[in-house]
Motif scaffolding. Structure first.
Motif, PDB file in Angstrom:
ATOM      1  N   GLY A  30      -9.545  -3.999  -0.699  1.00 23.61           N
ATOM      2  CA  GLY A  30     -10.827  -3.468  -0.608  1.00 23.61           C
ATOM      3  C   GLY A  30     -10.221  -1.974  -0.881  1.00 23.61           C
ATOM      4  N   THR A  31     -11.235  -1.076  -0.499  1.00 31.06           N
ATOM      5  CA  THR A  31     -11.167   0.665  -0.752  1.00 31.06           C
ATOM      6  C   THR A  31     -10.025   1.184  -0.046  1.00 31.06           C
TER       7      THR A  31
ATOM      8  N   HIS B 218      -6.689   3.742  -0.599  1.00 28.80           N
ATOM      9  CA  HIS B 218      -5.194   3.337  -1.067  1.00 28.80           C
ATOM     10  C   HIS B 218      -4.959   3.339  -2.526  1.00 28.80           C
ATOM     11  N   GLY B 219      -6.082   3.168  -3.393  1.00 29.48           N
ATOM     12  CA  GLY B 219      -6.067   3.149  -4.753  1.00 29.48           C
ATOM     13  C   GLY B 219      -5.452   1.952  -5.383  1.00 29.48           C
ATOM     14  N   LYS B 220      -5.122   0.885  -4.603  1.00 27.95           N
ATOM     15  CA  LYS B 220      -4.468  -0.368  -5.080  1.00 27.95           C
ATOM     16  C   LYS B 220      -5.374  -1.191  -5.360  1.00 27.95           C
ATOM     17  N   THR B 221      -5.160  -2.043  -6.467  1.00 30.16           N
ATOM     18  CA  THR B 221      -6.263  -2.887  -6.914  1.00 30.16           C
ATOM     19  C   THR B 221      -5.544  -4.397  -7.310  1.00 30.16           C
TER      20      THR B 221
ATOM     21  N   MET C  75      -5.944  -5.752   6.725  1.00 29.48           N
ATOM     22  CA  MET C  75      -5.123  -4.698   7.275  1.00 29.48           C
ATOM     23  C   MET C  75      -5.646  -3.518   6.745  1.00 29.48           C
ATOM     24  N   VAL C  76      -5.649  -2.423   7.575  1.00 27.40           N
ATOM     25  CA  VAL C  76      -6.579  -1.265   7.133  1.00 27.40           C
ATOM     26  C   VAL C  76      -5.462  -0.204   6.884  1.00 27.40           C
ATOM     27  N   ASN C  77      -5.501   0.650   5.752  1.00 27.06           N
ATOM     28  CA  ASN C  77      -4.884   1.627   5.345  1.00 27.06           C
ATOM     29  C   ASN C  77      -5.277   3.070   6.316  1.00 27.06           C
TER      30      ASN C  77
ATOM     31  N   LEU D 119       0.939  -1.218  -0.124  1.00 28.60           N
ATOM     32  CA  LEU D 119       0.022  -0.130   0.044  1.00 28.60           C
ATOM     33  C   LEU D 119       0.828   1.235   0.044  1.00 28.60           C
ATOM     34  N   GLU D 120       2.215   1.263   0.174  1.00 22.40           N
ATOM     35  CA  GLU D 120       3.062   2.216   0.014  1.00 22.40           C
ATOM     36  C   GLU D 120       2.715   3.280   1.119  1.00 22.40           C
ATOM     37  N   ASN D 121       2.595   2.775   2.363  1.00 20.23           N
ATOM     38  CA  ASN D 121       2.039   3.664   3.391  1.00 20.23           C
ATOM     39  C   ASN D 121       2.449   3.050   4.756  1.00 20.23           C
TER      40      ASN D 121
END
Length: 130
Positions: A76-77, A115-118, A103-105, A41-43
Motif C-alpha cells: 500500500g502507500t 514508504h515508496g515500495k512497490t 503492517m504500517v510504516n 520497508l527499510e524502516n
C-alpha cells in the motif's frame, strides 16, 4: 512462500493441554511480520495494524520444530500486507494460516508515512546497487 524462521517448541510455550499455546504462536507470527516489514520497508518504525481471521489447522507439541513463512500480498502507500503460514518442519503439516496481516510504516513522530515500495526487494540486491 518463504519460510524464514524456525522455532523449537519448549515447555514454556505449552498450554494446559500440552500443546503449543496459540497466543505464543501469534506472538511469533507478529514478530516475524514486523521483522519482514522492517527489512522490506527499510524502516525500523513499523507497527501491526490488522490481522485477519486466524485458522488453526493442527497443533504442535513440545520438541516440535515449527517454521514461520511470510509472503507479501500487496504494497500500500503507507503499508504492506502479508500472509503467514506456520508448519511443522518435520511433517510439513500446516499448523496455522493468517491470510492478511497489515503492517504500517511510521515516520519519526509515529504517524503513517509513505514508504515508496512497490515490490519485494532482497538485501543482497540492495547491496549490489551500493
Amino acid at each position: 512462500m518463504k519460510f524464514h524462521t524456525r522455532k523449537w517448541v519448549k515447555p514454556e510455550d505449552l498450554n494446559p493441554n500440552g500443546t503449543l499455546f496459540g497466543g505464543k504462536l501469534l506472538a511469533w507470527i507478529d514478530e516475524e511480520a514486523a521483522l519482514y516489514s522492517i527489512i522490506q520497508l527499510e524502516n525500523p518504525h513499523v507497527v501491526t495494524k490488522y490481522m485477519s481471521e486466524i485458522n488453526f489447522m493442527s497443533s504442535a507439541k513440545q520438541g516440535d520444530i515449527v517454521e514461520i513463512g511470510i509472503d507479501v500480498v500487496k504494497f500500500g502507500t503507507t503499508s504492506i500486507t502479508l500472509r503467514s503460514e506456520v508448519r511443522n518442519k518435520m511433517t510439513q503439516e500446516k499448523i496455522i494460516t493468517v491470510d492478511n496481516i497489515t503492517m504500517v510504516n511510521l515516520d519519526s513522530l509515529g504517524r503513517p508515512s509513505a514508504h515508496g515500495k512497490t515490490k519485494i526487494e532482497y538485501v543482497e540486491d540492495r547491496l549490489k546497487k551500493a
